[in-house]
Design a protein around this motif. Structure first.
Motif, PDB file in Angstrom:
ATOM      1  N   LEU A   1       0.837  -1.205   0.000  1.00 22.41           N
ATOM      2  CA  LEU A   1       0.000   0.000   0.000  1.00 22.41           C
ATOM      3  C   LEU A   1       0.871   1.253   0.000  1.00 22.41           C
ATOM      4  N   SER A   2       1.904   1.243   0.842  1.00 20.35           N
ATOM      5  CA  SER A   2       2.825   2.385   0.861  1.00 20.35           C
ATOM      6  C   SER A   2       3.568   2.503  -0.463  1.00 20.35           C
ATOM      7  N   ALA A   3       3.893   1.359  -1.074  1.00 20.18           N
ATOM      8  CA  ALA A   3       4.589   1.370  -2.359  1.00 20.18           C
ATOM      9  C   ALA A   3       3.765   2.062  -3.435  1.00 20.18           C
ATOM     10  N   ILE A   4       2.451   1.915  -3.385  1.00 15.56           N
ATOM     11  CA  ILE A   4       1.595   2.546  -4.394  1.00 15.56           C
ATOM     12  C   ILE A   4       1.697   4.063  -4.320  1.00 15.56           C
ATOM     13  N   VAL A   5       1.766   4.598  -3.115  1.00 17.24           N
ATOM     14  CA  VAL A   5       1.956   6.045  -2.958  1.00 17.24           C
ATOM     15  C   VAL A   5       3.276   6.469  -3.611  1.00 17.24           C
ATOM     16  N   ILE A   6       4.319   5.695  -3.367  1.00 17.62           N
ATOM     17  CA  ILE A   6       5.613   6.002  -3.967  1.00 17.62           C
ATOM     18  C   ILE A   6       5.531   5.920  -5.488  1.00 17.62           C
ATOM     19  N   GLY A   7       4.843   4.900  -5.998  1.00 20.44           N
ATOM     20  CA  GLY A   7       4.695   4.748  -7.439  1.00 20.44           C
ATOM     21  C   GLY A   7       3.979   5.917  -8.086  1.00 20.44           C
ATOM     22  N   ILE A   8       2.978   6.448  -7.410  1.00 19.58           N
ATOM     23  CA  ILE A   8       2.270   7.629  -7.938  1.00 19.58           C
ATOM     24  C   ILE A   8       3.196   8.836  -7.969  1.00 19.58           C
ATOM     25  N   GLU A   9       3.890   9.073  -6.856  1.00 24.18           N
ATOM     26  CA  GLU A   9       4.746  10.251  -6.761  1.00 24.18           C
ATOM     27  C   GLU A   9       5.910  10.186  -7.750  1.00 24.18           C
ATOM     28  N   ARG A  10       6.362   8.991  -8.079  1.00 23.57           N
ATOM     29  CA  ARG A  10       7.462   8.838  -9.038  1.00 23.57           C
ATOM     30  C   ARG A  10       6.953   8.667 -10.469  1.00 23.57           C
ATOM     31  N   GLU A  11       5.626   8.737 -10.643  1.00 22.09           N
ATOM     32  CA  GLU A  11       4.969   8.670 -11.947  1.00 22.09           C
ATOM     33  C   GLU A  11       5.193   7.333 -12.648  1.00 22.09           C
ATOM     34  N   TRP A  12       5.281   6.274 -11.844  1.00 20.87           N
ATOM     35  CA  TRP A  12       5.318   4.929 -12.409  1.00 20.87           C
ATOM     36  C   TRP A  12       3.907   4.445 -12.711  1.00 20.87           C
ATOM     37  N   ILE A  13       2.927   4.961 -11.994  1.00 22.18           N
ATOM     38  CA  ILE A  13       1.514   4.728 -12.261  1.00 22.18           C
ATOM     39  C   ILE A  13       0.792   6.061 -12.090  1.00 22.18           C
ATOM     40  N   THR A  14      -0.439   6.126 -12.566  1.00 25.15           N
ATOM     41  CA  THR A  14      -1.209   7.356 -12.396  1.00 25.15           C
ATOM     42  C   THR A  14      -1.873   7.377 -11.013  1.00 25.15           C
ATOM     43  N   PHE A  15      -2.302   8.548 -10.623  1.00 20.32           N
ATOM     44  CA  PHE A  15      -3.020   8.697  -9.357  1.00 20.32           C
ATOM     45  C   PHE A  15      -4.273   7.834  -9.359  1.00 20.32           C
ATOM     46  N   GLU A  16      -5.010   7.844 -10.441  1.00 20.01           N
ATOM     47  CA  GLU A  16      -6.251   7.083 -10.513  1.00 20.01           C
ATOM     48  C   GLU A  16      -6.004   5.581 -10.463  1.00 20.01           C
ATOM     49  N   GLU A  17      -4.939   5.116 -11.129  1.00 19.61           N
ATOM     50  CA  GLU A  17      -4.600   3.692 -11.058  1.00 19.61           C
ATOM     51  C   GLU A  17      -4.295   3.277  -9.623  1.00 19.61           C
ATOM     52  N   GLY A  18      -3.496   4.092  -8.960  1.00 19.40           N
ATOM     53  CA  GLY A  18      -3.137   3.775  -7.590  1.00 19.40           C
ATOM     54  C   GLY A  18      -4.325   3.824  -6.649  1.00 19.40           C
ATOM     55  N   LYS A  19      -5.164   4.834  -6.822  1.00 18.61           N
ATOM     56  CA  LYS A  19      -6.324   4.981  -5.945  1.00 18.61           C
ATOM     57  C   LYS A  19      -7.280   3.796  -6.114  1.00 18.61           C
ATOM     58  N   LYS A  20      -7.494   3.366  -7.338  1.00 16.60           N
ATOM     59  CA  LYS A  20      -8.392   2.239  -7.584  1.00 16.60           C
ATOM     60  C   LYS A  20      -7.880   0.976  -6.902  1.00 16.60           C
ATOM     61  N   ARG A  21      -6.586   0.710  -7.012  1.00 15.22           N
ATOM     62  CA  ARG A  21      -6.010  -0.473  -6.382  1.00 15.22           C
ATOM     63  C   ARG A  21      -6.119  -0.374  -4.858  1.00 15.22           C
ATOM     64  N   VAL A  22      -5.796   0.779  -4.314  1.00 13.77           N
ATOM     65  CA  VAL A  22      -5.834   0.955  -2.857  1.00 13.77           C
ATOM     66  C   VAL A  22      -7.249   0.826  -2.326  1.00 13.77           C
ATOM     67  N   LEU A  23      -8.213   1.462  -2.980  1.00 14.66           N
ATOM     68  CA  LEU A  23      -9.594   1.409  -2.513  1.00 14.66           C
ATOM     69  C   LEU A  23     -10.109  -0.026  -2.512  1.00 14.66           C
ATOM     70  N   GLY A  24      -9.826  -0.760  -3.573  1.00 11.11           N
ATOM     71  CA  GLY A  24     -10.260  -2.149  -3.628  1.00 11.11           C
ATOM     72  C   GLY A  24      -9.605  -2.998  -2.555  1.00 11.11           C
ATOM     73  N   THR A  25      -8.336  -2.739  -2.297  1.00 10.21           N
ATOM     74  CA  THR A  25      -7.623  -3.480  -1.256  1.00 10.21           C
ATOM     75  C   THR A  25      -8.222  -3.207   0.118  1.00 10.21           C
ATOM     76  N   MET A  26      -8.515  -1.971   0.397  1.00 13.78           N
ATOM     77  CA  MET A  26      -9.100  -1.613   1.696  1.00 13.78           C
ATOM     78  C   MET A  26     -10.482  -2.244   1.859  1.00 13.78           C
ATOM     79  N   LYS A  27     -11.255  -2.311   0.786  1.00 13.75           N
ATOM     80  CA  LYS A  27     -12.550  -2.979   0.854  1.00 13.75           C
ATOM     81  C   LYS A  27     -12.387  -4.466   1.135  1.00 13.75           C
ATOM     82  N   THR A  28     -11.342  -5.064   0.540  1.00 13.73           N
ATOM     83  CA  THR A  28     -11.064  -6.476   0.805  1.00 13.73           C
ATOM     84  C   THR A  28     -10.814  -6.703   2.289  1.00 13.73           C
ATOM     85  N   PHE A  29     -10.031  -5.849   2.911  1.00 19.83           N
ATOM     86  CA  PHE A  29      -9.689  -6.051   4.323  1.00 19.83           C
ATOM     87  C   PHE A  29     -10.848  -5.711   5.253  1.00 19.83           C
TER      88      PHE A  29
END
Length: 405
Positions: A55-83
């Motif tokens: 989860l923390s890695a996704i924030v880093i990936g967004i800030e380093r522009e390895w993924i978009t903000f929306e891509e990261g947010k979608k993955r994080v939101l789904g993960t949080m719903k899973t938990f």
């Protein structure tokens, strides 16, 4: 290849592990779960600790522009719903390993839910709550408030239990300094099921000395115990009520391991000033919590067979930037066999007739490496975690004061 380029190659490889080795099926109860490691025979189970780092890695990936903000947010939101909705838990604590597809306790998992692995997950969840806010923050609040820290609190000993069974109660003890500092932050700040701040006084502090370095060591001496809590909480210039500087303590512990490799009392083939560092990792004989002396009296470590884990040095880059970078450059230039699609493999061992290189990477080792590289370069994860109101409350309750603020 300059030093920063090598650092960034490793960081990107670490991120790619967390991004690629996840359940990405939006219809699956296990969406967002991340594999424990990349071995071919472990495809079915996820590590909740790996998810916390991821989860923390996704924030880093967004800030380093390895993924978009929306891509990261979608993955994080789904993960949080899973938990919140699917991940098997007891008293709010999750099991060490979950089935990648069902989010239920993996059949080969431990018998009880894990306080330390839940804490690692919560650290990542808290980080993304600060970064995204909104629905993600609301889900974190629900997940965090469900955790009943009192079930893992041994009031008589003023320590956390290692494990808890609903039928028989708690067992084992977090009775010595190790990676559990995050458990005091999360446990005392809980708005629903908190433990008293005096629990921080309950664990034993054992000073040891190796060469010029004196520090509080953990049982068996693996370096991850000096890294994991530091990956999120910025202990620089922080002193507790007894004046202990845990950041300086980790610096000393790391330098002591490097000095041990230089001294090389057992005559290991691979040990020298640019090839050092042991921690829990995949060795030639399986997953072992390797450590170096001095050990606390009565502690019998799992030993050291010459296996070196790159995450030991790379995950300590915030403590020992020059020494850690020197090793990463050496490994990049001299050991091409160590590098793969996810950066450095988990470990190597040069004993014997043929050099051994791990066939996998492991999520927690990739995670601490990535987070500490980011903290060394930008301080991003430290800043996000430290600004959270629960973390601020916990630091005040525990008597941790930042000097030179």
């Amino acid at each position: 290849m300059n030093r920063e380029d090598i650092l960034n190659i490793e960081a990107k490889g670490c991120f790619d592990f967390f991004w690629n080795e996840a359940n990405t099926d939006p219809t699956s109860p296990g969406f967002g779960l991340i594999r424990d490691n990349t071995a071919a025979d472990t495809r079915d189970f996820a590590s909740i600790a790996s998810v916390g780092f991821g989860l923390s890695a996704i924030v880093i990936g967004i800030e380093r522009e390895w993924i978009t903000f929306e891509e990261g947010k979608k993955r994080v939101l789904g993960t949080m719903k899973t938990f919140w909705n699917h991940a098997e838990e007891t008293e709010g604590f999750f099991y060490h390993f979950l089935d990648m597809n069902t989010a239920k306790k993996y059949e080969a998992s431990y018998d009880c839910a894990s306080i330390i692995d839940t804490s690692l997950f919560l650290n990542g969840a808290l980080t993304v709550a600060e970064y995204f806010g909104g629905e993600i923050e609301a889900l974190f609040e629900k997940i965090y408030k469900r955790v009943d820290w009192t079930k893992y609190y041994n009031e008589a000993q003023n320590q956390y239990f290692m494990g808890y069974n609903p039928e028989t109660g708690g067992f084992g003890a977090w009775d010595m300094y190790a990676e559990q500092m995050m458990q005091y932050i999360l446990g005392v700040a809980s708005p629903t099921h908190g433990v008293p701040a005096r629990i921080y006084d309950g664990f034993e502090r054992s000073l040891v000395t190796y060469g010029d370095y004196t520090f509080y060591n953990s049982p068996g001496g693996p370096l991850f115990t000096h890294q994991f809590s530091h990956a999120w909480f910025d202990f620089r210039d922080v002193r507790d009520a007894d004046g202990v500087d845990w950041f300086a303590n980790s610096v000393a512990a790391t330098l002591a391991q490097r000095q041990y490799a230089i001294d090389n009392p057992d005559g290991r083939v691979g040990y020298h000033a640019n090839s050092w560092g042991v921690t829990a990792c995949q060795g030639p004989n399986g997953y072992i919590a390797y450590g170096t002396p001095p050990y606390k009296e009565g502690i019998i470590p799992e030993g050291n067979d010459g296996t070196i884990a790159p995450a030991a040095a790379a995950g300590s880059i915030a403590f020992t930037p020059k020494e850690s970078l020197d090793m990463m450059v050496y490994l990049y230039e001299k050991m091409p066999e160590l590098w793969g699609r996810y950066g450095m493999r988990d470990a190597y061992n040069l004993e014997g007739e043929t050099a051994w290189f791990a066939d996998r990477v492991i999520g927690i080792d990739k995670g601490v490496t990535l987070l500490m590289i980011e903290n060394y370069q930008t301080g991003l994860i430290w800043e996000l975690y430290g600004r959270n109101h629960y973390v601020k409350k916990a630091a005040e309750m525990l008597g941790w004061e930042r000097v030179n603020a």
